[in-house]
Design a protein around this motif. Structure first.
Motif, PDB file in Angstrom:
ATOM      1  N   GLU A 126      95.231  17.939  21.385  1.00  0.00           N
ATOM      2  CA  GLU A 126      95.554  17.363  20.128  1.00  0.00           C
ATOM      3  C   GLU A 126      96.638  18.137  19.317  1.00  0.00           C
ATOM      4  O   GLU A 126      97.612  17.867  18.725  1.00  0.00           O
ATOM      5  CB  GLU A 126      94.337  16.768  19.069  1.00  0.00           C
ATOM      6  N   LYS A 130     100.695  17.487  18.562  1.00  0.00           N
ATOM      7  CA  LYS A 130     101.198  17.175  17.401  1.00  0.00           C
ATOM      8  C   LYS A 130     101.907  18.288  16.799  1.00  0.00           C
ATOM      9  O   LYS A 130     103.131  18.171  16.117  1.00  0.00           O
ATOM     10  CB  LYS A 130      99.738  17.182  16.361  1.00  0.00           C
ATOM     11  N   TYR A 149     101.570   8.541  18.219  1.00  0.00           N
ATOM     12  CA  TYR A 149     100.440   8.958  18.724  1.00  0.00           C
ATOM     13  C   TYR A 149      98.978   8.407  18.706  1.00  0.00           C
ATOM     14  O   TYR A 149      98.757   8.199  17.642  1.00  0.00           O
ATOM     15  CB  TYR A 149     100.253  10.315  18.248  1.00  0.00           C
ATOM     16  N   ILE A 186     102.413   8.008  23.013  1.00  0.00           N
ATOM     17  CA  ILE A 186     101.387   9.200  23.702  1.00  0.00           C
ATOM     18  C   ILE A 186     100.008   8.754  23.244  1.00  0.00           C
ATOM     19  O   ILE A 186      99.447   8.416  22.336  1.00  0.00           O
ATOM     20  CB  ILE A 186     101.803  10.452  22.805  1.00  0.00           C
TER      21      ILE A 186
END
Length: 266
Positions: A126, A130, A149, A186
């Protein structure tokens, strides 16, 4: 192909039996194989040294002049009219592409040399993804591409710093081949002992016959893959280092879905 000649002599007449001849033939054959392997090893060593030299030239002898040129473009742009500024912006884009190419060539060489083999620690997919999306935000905005996302979780893995380059190249590739005003999705799924990350685009897609070749840019010199560059070859090297796998499938709605599977943190 003749490698050399093995000479066996004796002062006695008919000194060598048929068994002796067979033994000498076997010895000659094994010697020829050993000599050929030694020659091949030397060729590989020279090739590796040439590759290192080439990367060194890219990293230093080319990057330094590019830095100077980039500096001058900013100086010229400050005093240029609008028409000239358009040309300067194109020059700056080309310089940036060259810098990326140089950085990728250096990284690819380091990956082949196993430079990062021991630098592993607990990381979270994560956080990595990001952070990558922040780096690519400007590029996505230039094409009005919406990056979505969808994952909800942290997804711990045993990773080294190159994992950032993996997702940077993969998502950058999706943006590059997506149409204007498009989108890239994603997501991360749970697959028993692995995390499966997917990067979906609605771009040109990848022909079936190229679905493996695009990851082997420098292992398949006979394949001409449009714009594949070093990006996906780097992705494959990093995935292999993390004992994972990467592949591409067709997006049913048009485009491609790139998948990366990596072991969960044990």
């Amino acid at each position: 192909k003749v490698i050399g000649v093995l000479d066996a002599e004796s002062k006695e007449l008919n000194a060598f039996s048929e068994e002796d001849q067979r033994l000498l033939e076997t010895l000659a054959s094994q010697a020829a194989i050993a000599i050929e392997n030694a020659r091949l090893l030397e060729t590989i060593k020279r090739s590796s040294e040439l590759q290192k030299l080439f990367v060194s030239i890219l990293s230093h002898d080319l990057k330094n002049p590019l830095t100077v040129i980039k500096g001058y473009t900013y100086l010229i742009k400050r005093h240029a009219d609008e028409k000239v500024q358009i040309y300067i912006r194109e020059m700056q884009k080309s310089i940036e592409k060259m810098n990326i190419l140089i950085a990728n060539a250096k990284l690819y060489s380091q990956l082949k040399e196993k430079v990062y083999k021991k630098e592993f620690e607990k990381r979270y997919l994560e956080d990595i993804i990001k952070e990558t999306l922040k780096d690519l935000e400007k590029k996505a905005k230039e094409k009005s591409i919406d990056i979505i996302y969808k994952a909800e979780g942290t997804y711990p893995v045993n990773a080294n710093p190159t994992l950032e380059d993996l997702f940077l190249n993969l998502i950058d590739n999706a943006i590059k081949y997506s149409p204007e005003n498009g989108k890239v999705e994603i997501d991360i799924g749970d697959r028993e002992d692995k995390w499966r990350t997917s990067v979906k685009d609605w771009g040109e897609g990848v022909a079936d016959e190229l679905k493996e070749a695009i990851f082997e840019r420098f292992e398949r010199g006979d394949v001409d893959v449009k714009g594949s560059g070093l990006g996906l070859a780097i992705v494959k090297q990093i995935v292999d280092m993390h004992e994972g796998r990467v592949w591409v499938e067709n997006n049913p709605e048009g485009g491609s879905i790139f998948f990366v599977e990596m072991p969960k943190m044990k």
